[in-house]
Every structure is written in C-alpha cells, then in structure tokens.
Design an enzyme around this catalytic site. Structure first.
Site, PDB file in Angstrom:
ATOM      1  N   VAL A 147      23.147 -38.897  29.820  1.00 53.10           N
ATOM      2  CA  VAL A 147      24.211 -38.722  30.827  1.00 53.10           C
ATOM      3  C   VAL A 147      24.764 -40.077  31.309  1.00 53.10           C
ATOM      4  O   VAL A 147      25.872 -40.145  31.831  1.00 53.10           O
ATOM      5  CB  VAL A 147      23.699 -37.856  32.008  1.00 53.10           C
ATOM      6  CG1 VAL A 147      22.753 -38.627  32.918  1.00 53.10           C
ATOM      7  CG2 VAL A 147      24.857 -37.306  32.820  1.00 53.10           C
ATOM      8  N   GLY A 150      20.883 -44.963  32.587  1.00 53.58           N
ATOM      9  CA  GLY A 150      20.540 -46.352  32.260  1.00 53.58           C
ATOM     10  C   GLY A 150      21.760 -47.261  32.395  1.00 53.58           C
ATOM     11  O   GLY A 150      21.658 -48.379  32.903  1.00 53.58           O
ATOM     12  N   ARG A 176      12.633 -48.225  21.392  1.00 50.81           N
ATOM     13  CA  ARG A 176      13.857 -48.278  20.584  1.00 50.81           C
ATOM     14  C   ARG A 176      14.062 -49.740  20.192  1.00 50.81           C
ATOM     15  O   ARG A 176      13.467 -50.640  20.801  1.00 50.81           O
ATOM     16  CB  ARG A 176      15.054 -47.784  21.415  1.00 50.81           C
ATOM     17  CG  ARG A 176      14.954 -46.315  21.746  1.00 50.81           C
ATOM     18  CD  ARG A 176      16.053 -45.865  22.695  1.00 50.81           C
ATOM     19  NE  ARG A 176      15.821 -44.484  23.113  1.00 50.81           N
ATOM     20  CZ  ARG A 176      16.144 -44.000  24.301  1.00 50.81           C
ATOM     21  NH1 ARG A 176      16.723 -44.777  25.206  1.00 50.81           N
ATOM     22  NH2 ARG A 176      15.893 -42.748  24.597  1.00 50.81           N
ATOM     23  N   ARG A 269      24.947 -42.607  20.936  1.00 52.35           N
ATOM     24  CA  ARG A 269      23.953 -43.647  21.244  1.00 52.35           C
ATOM     25  C   ARG A 269      23.088 -43.933  20.017  1.00 52.35           C
ATOM     26  O   ARG A 269      22.612 -45.046  19.839  1.00 52.35           O
ATOM     27  CB  ARG A 269      23.090 -43.206  22.436  1.00 52.35           C
ATOM     28  CG  ARG A 269      22.237 -44.337  22.984  1.00 52.35           C
ATOM     29  CD  ARG A 269      21.540 -43.955  24.280  1.00 52.35           C
ATOM     30  NE  ARG A 269      20.495 -42.942  24.057  1.00 52.35           N
ATOM     31  CZ  ARG A 269      19.763 -42.405  25.027  1.00 52.35           C
ATOM     32  NH1 ARG A 269      19.963 -42.764  26.280  1.00 52.35           N
ATOM     33  NH2 ARG A 269      18.831 -41.508  24.751  1.00 52.35           N
ATOM     34  N   ARG A 280      16.111 -32.861  23.336  1.00 45.28           N
ATOM     35  CA  ARG A 280      16.696 -33.399  24.567  1.00 45.28           C
ATOM     36  C   ARG A 280      17.822 -32.492  25.088  1.00 45.28           C
ATOM     37  O   ARG A 280      17.963 -32.294  26.291  1.00 45.28           O
ATOM     38  CB  ARG A 280      17.189 -34.834  24.342  1.00 45.28           C
ATOM     39  CG  ARG A 280      16.023 -35.808  24.328  1.00 45.28           C
ATOM     40  CD  ARG A 280      16.375 -37.224  23.949  1.00 45.28           C
ATOM     41  NE  ARG A 280      15.141 -37.998  23.873  1.00 45.28           N
ATOM     42  CZ  ARG A 280      14.825 -39.027  24.662  1.00 45.28           C
ATOM     43  NH1 ARG A 280      15.680 -39.443  25.565  1.00 45.28           N
ATOM     44  NH2 ARG A 280      13.664 -39.646  24.547  1.00 45.28           N
TER      45      ARG A 280
HETATM   46  P1  ADP Z   1      20.570 -42.104  29.885  1.00 49.92           P
HETATM   47  O1  ADP Z   1      19.939 -43.368  30.428  1.00 49.92           O
HETATM   48  O2  ADP Z   1      20.948 -41.152  30.976  1.00 49.92           O
HETATM   49  O3  ADP Z   1      19.777 -41.453  28.818  1.00 49.92           O
HETATM   50  P2  ADP Z   1      22.542 -43.914  28.763  1.00 49.92           P
HETATM   51  O4  ADP Z   1      22.850 -44.809  29.918  1.00 49.92           O
HETATM   52  O5  ADP Z   1      21.712 -44.473  27.659  1.00 49.92           O
HETATM   53  O6  ADP Z   1      21.976 -42.510  29.228  1.00 49.92           O
HETATM   54  O7  ADP Z   1      23.935 -43.441  28.176  1.00 49.92           O
HETATM   55  C1  ADP Z   1      24.020 -42.679  26.987  1.00 49.92           C
HETATM   56  C2  ADP Z   1      25.227 -43.149  26.176  1.00 49.92           C
HETATM   57  O8  ADP Z   1      26.424 -42.759  26.831  1.00 49.92           O
HETATM   58  C3  ADP Z   1      25.301 -44.649  26.011  1.00 49.92           C
HETATM   59  O9  ADP Z   1      25.708 -44.951  24.693  1.00 49.92           O
HETATM   60  C4  ADP Z   1      26.337 -45.075  27.053  1.00 49.92           C
HETATM   61  O10 ADP Z   1      27.017 -46.237  26.645  1.00 49.92           O
HETATM   62  C5  ADP Z   1      27.268 -43.885  27.089  1.00 49.92           C
HETATM   63  N1  ADP Z   1      27.905 -43.623  28.399  1.00 49.92           N
HETATM   64  C6  ADP Z   1      27.378 -43.770  29.622  1.00 49.92           C
HETATM   65  N2  ADP Z   1      28.263 -43.375  30.578  1.00 49.92           N
HETATM   66  C7  ADP Z   1      29.388 -42.989  29.923  1.00 49.92           C
HETATM   67  C8  ADP Z   1      30.667 -42.490  30.350  1.00 49.92           C
HETATM   68  N3  ADP Z   1      30.957 -42.295  31.629  1.00 49.92           N
HETATM   69  N4  ADP Z   1      31.559 -42.197  29.398  1.00 49.92           N
HETATM   70  C9  ADP Z   1      31.282 -42.375  28.095  1.00 49.92           C
HETATM   71  N5  ADP Z   1      30.101 -42.847  27.618  1.00 49.92           N
HETATM   72  C10 ADP Z   1      29.168 -43.151  28.517  1.00 49.92           C
HETATM   73  P1  5GP Z   2      14.107 -42.022  27.505  1.00 54.03           P
HETATM   74  O1  5GP Z   2      13.089 -41.664  26.478  1.00 54.03           O
HETATM   75  O2  5GP Z   2      15.509 -41.600  27.126  1.00 54.03           O
HETATM   76  O3  5GP Z   2      14.024 -43.458  27.953  1.00 54.03           O
HETATM   77  O4  5GP Z   2      13.745 -41.166  28.818  1.00 54.03           O
HETATM   78  C1  5GP Z   2      13.616 -39.792  28.742  1.00 54.03           C
HETATM   79  C2  5GP Z   2      13.495 -39.185  30.114  1.00 54.03           C
HETATM   80  O5  5GP Z   2      12.314 -39.634  30.726  1.00 54.03           O
HETATM   81  C3  5GP Z   2      14.630 -39.549  31.057  1.00 54.03           C
HETATM   82  O6  5GP Z   2      15.035 -38.345  31.705  1.00 54.03           O
HETATM   83  C4  5GP Z   2      14.015 -40.455  32.049  1.00 54.03           C
HETATM   84  O7  5GP Z   2      14.606 -40.334  33.337  1.00 54.03           O
HETATM   85  C5  5GP Z   2      12.592 -39.929  32.074  1.00 54.03           C
HETATM   86  N1  5GP Z   2      11.639 -40.931  32.564  1.00 54.03           N
HETATM   87  C6  5GP Z   2      11.616 -42.259  32.320  1.00 54.03           C
HETATM   88  N2  5GP Z   2      10.606 -42.834  32.979  1.00 54.03           N
HETATM   89  C7  5GP Z   2       9.967 -41.844  33.673  1.00 54.03           C
HETATM   90  C8  5GP Z   2       8.858 -41.812  34.557  1.00 54.03           C
HETATM   91  O8  5GP Z   2       8.221 -42.804  34.870  1.00 54.03           O
HETATM   92  N3  5GP Z   2       8.505 -40.613  35.058  1.00 54.03           N
HETATM   93  C9  5GP Z   2       9.170 -39.472  34.761  1.00 54.03           C
HETATM   94  N4  5GP Z   2       8.763 -38.353  35.322  1.00 54.03           N
HETATM   95  N5  5GP Z   2      10.221 -39.463  33.929  1.00 54.03           N
HETATM   96  C10 5GP Z   2      10.616 -40.636  33.390  1.00 54.03           C
END
Ligand code: ADP
Ligand code: 5GP
Length: 395
Positions: A147, A150, A176, A269, A280
């Site tokens: 969403v 990050g 990653r 992404r 997911r």
């Molecule tokens: P999360 O941390 O919630 O998993 P990310 O910050 O990694 O999500 O964002 C997922 C992808 O969407 C990334 O490639 C980011 O650059 C892109 N992104 C984030 N916000 C927007 C937006 N408002 N519009 C389009 N793309 C976005």
């Molecule tokens: P990602 O693998 O994409 O980094 O994270 C996956 C999910 O795990 C995301 O929804 C993120 O908010 C959640 N997450 C990351 N760190 C923590 C944590 O310390 N505790 C919990 N409960 N969720 C986390």
C-alpha cells in the site's frame, strides 16, 4: 497505603539476617511493598559496569523468588538510593550521575509488568529509565502489503531526520536485495526469535504471510534513547497487540485507492514470488476489513496520490506548520552525588545532598515531580519534572 519509606539493608537485617541467598556487602538495597513483598537488589561490580541481581521475598509464604528481569539494567556500581513510590514501582537514584541519567524505575506491578507476568507465567520485574519532560507518542503505521507504508515512512524520516526514528523489527523472512540487516529488519532464525519471545523480549509479534515478525522492546528503546519519536511499521495483528499493551501510541491505517491498484503496486515492486504475492493479496482482504472497522485506528489515510497522502500524514502529525521540536523543560544537567538523602512528599521526591565548596548554600535540594509520569515505551518512564529548590524557599 501510607507514606512509603525506603528500607536499606541495615534496617532489615534483623528480619532477614538468616542470610537467605544474600551476602551483605553493603551494595544491596531492599524495598518492601505493602509490608509483604520485599525486593532485594544486589549490585556486584563487573569491571567498569555492574551486575544487578534481584530477588523477591514474600513474607506471607516465606518464599524467595528470582524474577524474570525485563528492560535494560542501570549501572548502579557507584552507589544508589531506592525509594518506594507506590504499589507499582520503586525509584532508583543513581549516584555520581547527571540528572538526565540518574533516575531509574524498577516496575514491580505496572500494567506492563502485570501483563508480562500473565504471559510468561513467572514473577516479573522491569527496569525503566526515567526521562525528564514529555516526548510524543510513538506512531504505529499499518496497512496491507504494497500500500506504500514503507514509502511514506521513508519520506517522513528523510524530511525530519532528527525527529523520527524507525523501530527495526525482527523477521524470519529472507532479506530482499536492497535490505540491510539491522536497518530494515533484524533478520533472524525462527528458533532464536521464538526463544526471545519466550524470554519476554518482544513488545508484540505476529505470524504474517507465513513468517514471524515482531517488535522487540529494545527496538523501541533505541529510538527513545536518541530522543526521537518512534515509528512502527507493523501489521494489524501487531497494532492490536500494541493497543492492548502499555505503549500509548497513535494508530494510523493506510488504505489503497482500490484492490486492483494494490495488486499492481505489489507486482510492480517485484520483490515477491507469484505465490507470495497471492498470499499477500489474500491477507490484504482481511486486513482492509479489520483496518476499516472502528476502534483500533485513530486515523485512516488513503494512499492514492503519494504526495497528497504524504501531506495528509504530516497534517495529522501536526507537522505541516514547520518543524516542531520536543521540549525538555529542564535541559541543564546537575550532578547528583552518591551521598544523598531522599524523602517523599505526595508525588514529589526531595533529593538533598551537601553542596560543593564553590556553591552558596550548604545543601542542595532537587525536587523530582512524578505527578505526570507515564510508562511510555517499555523501558522508559516519561514526564518526570525536576526543579532546584532555592535555599530561600527551604525554610
Ligand atoms: P508497503 O511498505 O506498504 O509494503 P511500499 O512502500 O513498499 O509498500 O510500496 C509498494 C510499492 O508501491 C512501491 O514500489 C512504491 O514505490 C509504490 N507506491 C507507494 N505509494 C504509491 C502511490 N501513492 N502511487 C503509486 N505507487 C506507490
Ligand atoms: P514485509 O515482509 O513486506 O516487509 O512486511 C510484511 C508485513 O509485516 C507488513 O504488513 C508489515 O507491516 C508487517 N510487519 C513488519 N514488521 C512487523 C512487526 O514487527 N510486527 C508485526 N506484527 N508486523 C510487522
């Protein structure tokens, strides 16, 4: 409960002279709560630092317990005093230490400790460092994977580097390509993390998309130590656990403009396999349902246009009107010597010690006001106020 005196070992020797577990080296302090439970704190020097051991004697059962000790321990090797504040905590004043580093609390029955006693099924105490002045509540950011959590957090940390610090979670998932251990996550083995959870080192944890994720108490403490406001990026289950914990926070949920857009972002992404993306997306449905249901989140933001969403985030954090700094009402630091006396008057602790030669008065008195203390992050007790009592006001 009446006025709470601090008992030192000499006072108690008559009662506890049987020598149970204790050797009397003059480095022990004992504090009794409700005339029933006595907490013995034993300090042994270990090179430059100290080892602080804690044992509890329950007068009603005649039993000794060695509690699980949570939080970072203070170094009390240069001497200290202890005074009971209430049924929940004991205040330690570290001698030969400046006023911004000398107040420590041993939490024996705070809501956090009670919660941990139930979770761990053992006697628990927790150390917590006193922080003078107020700091702002941590921010919990949740929302489905992809969403933009990050992305938003990075923007905030880039624009306000001295104000925010990221709580680095632990995870059992693989890093990653661009992710660095200790920066984005503490990447860890499941068995190690499970053991740390068992030992009470985690504020919250959850199984997310098939892996274990969690926020350690230390991760939040590290940010607080830098005087920064902590940001937690955690899933909805984690947010729920934090809400139920002693950590007072602001809860923000980030929504996508549509499910299709979420899927697109996740795919663009390109950090997950197709199978992981499916998992997911499946979880996202449930998270969106829970995130939008009332009660848990204080704010819901839709991340459609990134810049607009970021501006809205800043607005709700009150950051749109220029940089705010956290005010410490008492920035001057005062050295509290080893030899000092403490007394308690309502919610105030008077700390008296002989003045050094160059000072005007014979004694110095500091007044530590604890009327608005808060167990903020675990390991930190905020809202302490300290004032110097002028000699003329002492009569
Ligand atoms: P999360 O941390 O919630 O998993 P990310 O910050 O990694 O999500 O964002 C997922 C992808 O969407 C990334 O490639 C980011 O650059 C892109 N992104 C984030 N916000 C927007 C937006 N408002 N519009 C389009 N793309 C976005
Ligand atoms: P990602 O693998 O994409 O980094 O994270 C996956 C999910 O795990 C995301 O929804 C993120 O908010 C959640 N997450 C990351 N760190 C923590 C944590 O310390 N505790 C919990 N409960 N969720 C986390």
């Amino acid at each position: 409960m009446g006025e709470a005196p601090a008992f030192f070992v000499d006072d108690l020797q008559g009662d506890y002279a049987n020598g149970h577990h204790l050797n009397w080296k003059g480095n022990e302090t004992a504090v009794t709560i409700d005339g029933n439970r006595t907490y013995f704190i034993d300090v042994t020097k270990n090179g430059d630092s100290s080892e602080v051991g804690i044992q509890v004697f329950d007068r009603s059962t005649g039993e000794w317990q060695i509690p699980t000790v949570l939080g970072t321990k203070p170094d009390l090797s240069k001497g200290h005093s202890a005074i009971l504040l209430d049924e929940e905590r004991i205040l330690f004043i570290k001698g030969d230490s400046t006023s911004d580093a000398c107040f420590w609390f041993l939490e024996v029955n705070t809501p956090f400790v009670k919660d941990q006693k139930i979770k761990l099924g053992t006697e628990v105490v927790a150390w917590s460092k006193g922080v003078i002045g107020e700091t702002e509540k941590p921010i919990v950011i949740s929302g489905p994977s992809g969403v933009g959590k990050g992305t938003l957090i990075s923007k905030l940390m880039e624009e306000f580097p001295s104000m925010f610090g990221f709580s680095v979670s632990h995870t059992t998932r693989a890093p990653r390509n661009h992710e660095k251990n200790g920066v984005h996550y503490h990447f860890t083995e499941r068995s190690v993390m499970e053991k740390d959870i068992e030992d009470g080192k985690f504020l919250e944890f959850a199984a997310v998309h098939g892996n274990l994720y969690g926020t350690s108490i230390e991760a939040v403490e590290v940010v607080a130590d830098k005087g920064k406001r902590c940001i937690l990026d955690i899933d909805v289950q984690g947010a729920r656990s934090v809400k139920a914990s002693s950590l007072e926070a602001v809860f923000i949920f980030i929504c996508p403009p549509s499910f299709e857009e979420l899927e697109q972002r996740l795919r663009a992404r390109a950090t997950e396999t197709e199978e992981q993306i499916q998992k997911r997306l499946q979880n996202a449905k449930l998270e969106l349902e829970q995130g939008n249901s009332p009660g848990l989140f204080n704010h819901i933001l839709v991340n459609d246009n990134l810049d607009v969403c970021y501006e809205n985030l800043k607005k709700l954090l009150d950051l749109d009107s220029g940089i705010k700094t956290t005010k410490n009402p008492f920035s001057e630091s005062i050295l509290v010597p080893v030899q000092h006396e403490t007394s308690k008057v309502e919610n105030k602790i008077m700390i008296t010690y002989a003045a050094r030669k160059q000072e005007n008065s014979a004694v110095n008195t500091l007044v530590l006001d604890l009327s608005s203390i808060k167990s903020g992050t675990p390991g930190r007790t905020r809202g302490l106020n300290i004032n110097v009592l002028e000699p003329s006001k002492m009569a």
